[in-house]
Design a protein around this motif. Structure first.
Motif, PDB file in Angstrom:
ATOM      1  N   HIS A   1       3.671   4.882  -6.764  1.00 12.32           N
ATOM      2  CA  HIS A   1       5.023   4.578  -7.257  1.00 12.32           C
ATOM      3  C   HIS A   1       5.773   3.813  -6.171  1.00 12.32           C
ATOM      4  CE1 HIS A   1       8.752   5.024  -9.489  1.00 12.32           C
ATOM      5  NE2 HIS A   1       9.333   5.539  -8.419  1.00 12.32           N
ATOM      6  N   GLY A   2       6.302   2.645  -6.532  1.00  9.98           N
ATOM      7  CA  GLY A   2       7.074   1.873  -5.570  1.00  9.98           C
ATOM      8  C   GLY A   2       6.198   1.335  -4.446  1.00  9.98           C
ATOM      9  N   ASN A   3       6.740   1.340  -3.220  1.00 12.30           N
ATOM     10  CA  ASN A   3       6.007   0.795  -2.080  1.00 12.30           C
ATOM     11  C   ASN A   3       5.920   1.780  -0.911  1.00 12.30           C
ATOM     12  OD1 ASN A   3       8.640   0.764  -1.258  1.00 12.30           O
ATOM     13  ND2 ASN A   3       8.757  -1.432  -0.855  1.00 12.30           N
ATOM     14  N   LYS A   4       5.926   3.073  -1.242  1.00 15.18           N
ATOM     15  CA  LYS A   4       5.751   4.076  -0.210  1.00 15.18           C
ATOM     16  C   LYS A   4       5.234   5.364  -0.848  1.00 15.18           C
ATOM     17  CE  LYS A   4      10.585   5.627  -0.430  1.00 15.18           C
ATOM     18  NZ  LYS A   4      11.826   5.835   0.343  1.00 15.18           N
ATOM     19  N   GLY A   5       4.784   6.270   0.001  1.00 16.45           N
ATOM     20  CA  GLY A   5       4.316   7.558  -0.495  1.00 16.45           C
ATOM     21  C   GLY A   5       2.833   7.569  -0.812  1.00 16.45           C
ATOM     22  N   THR A   6       2.465   8.321  -1.838  1.00 14.30           N
ATOM     23  CA  THR A   6       1.067   8.534  -2.208  1.00 14.30           C
ATOM     24  C   THR A   6       0.381   7.226  -2.584  1.00 14.30           C
ATOM     25  OG1 THR A   6       1.606  10.734  -3.044  1.00 14.30           O
ATOM     26  CG2 THR A   6      -0.474   9.776  -3.778  1.00 14.30           C
TER      27      THR A   6
END
Length: 226
Positions: A211-216
């Protein structure tokens, strides 16, 4: 406060348990009945499901009457992405084993992905994707598989064949010249990369955000038929 509200339960054929559809605020979530409470998928985080179709379909999008196969309808985001990146003469076949999942995509859940199931280029079949692979040699320009959590994260033992040497060879046979196989996984797996290469593919392991451009991040194998 948001809470999970159970909307429906869909049996998985061949005594495979059941999937549960929940409403969670403005989102929907699918879990396995009696599992550890973890989510299989949700409508808020589908970046990697989009990428599963976007990457291969961009590669085959200019082919006349391009034909693609998706293993696993899920929440419809991979289908929606495929249709977005393919032309008006393309066809996308979706093989979904669980009848209930198809029905969920005809209702409010499907609206989250823009009702791709209603696109005339989409053909949804209630069948095991393995049967489609074996029945249509050289039938597809791209194959996208998202039937479980990946080769080492199986929730259904019956899915193991798809990730085996035999399953990968069937994918190779079902692809046209220069066709693309894309496989989604929750995690990386070097041994699977080697298995794909041995099945006759030039393979690349791509990391994409959920999701988006960071995280998992999730893993997608992009493999071109040699």
């Amino acid at each position: 406060m948001k809470r999970f509200v159970l909307l429906d339960t869909a049996p998985i054929p061949d005594n495979g348990g059941a999937l549960c559809l929940f409403e969670y605020g403005e989102d929907f979530v699918i879990k396995i009945q009696g599992g550890d409470g973890g989510q299989l998928m949700n409508t808020r985080m589908h970046g990697s499901e989009d990428a599963l179709a976007e990457i291969p379909c961009r590669k085959i999008g200019q082919r006349p009457q391009a034909r693609a196969l998706i293993g696993g309808l899920g929440m419809g985001f991979t289908l929606a992405s495929a249709l977005k990146h393919l032309g008006p003469t393309a066809q996308v076949v979706v093989a979904e084993l669980v009848p209930g999942v198809i029905e969920w995509n005809r209702g409010p859940l499907g609206a989250k992905a823009g009702m791709p199931i209603d696109d005339p280029r989409a053909q949804v079949r209630c069948v095991d994707v393995a049967h489609v692979l074996q029945a249509e040699p050289a039938g597809f320009d791209a194959i996208m598989l998202d039937v479980d959590n990946g080769p080492e994260g199986l929730t259904q033992k019956g899915n193991s064949w798809l990730y085996s040497a035999g399953g990968l060879h069937s994918c190779h046979s079902a692809l046209r010249a220069g066709g693309i196989l894309a496989v989604w996984s929750a995690s990386a797996d070097r041994k699977f990369s080697e298995r794909v290469a041995k099945a006759g593919f030039k393979v690349e392991e791509v990391q994409v955000y959920a999701h988006g451009n960071k995280g998992t991040r999730h893993t997608i194998w992009i493999a071109q038929k040699r």
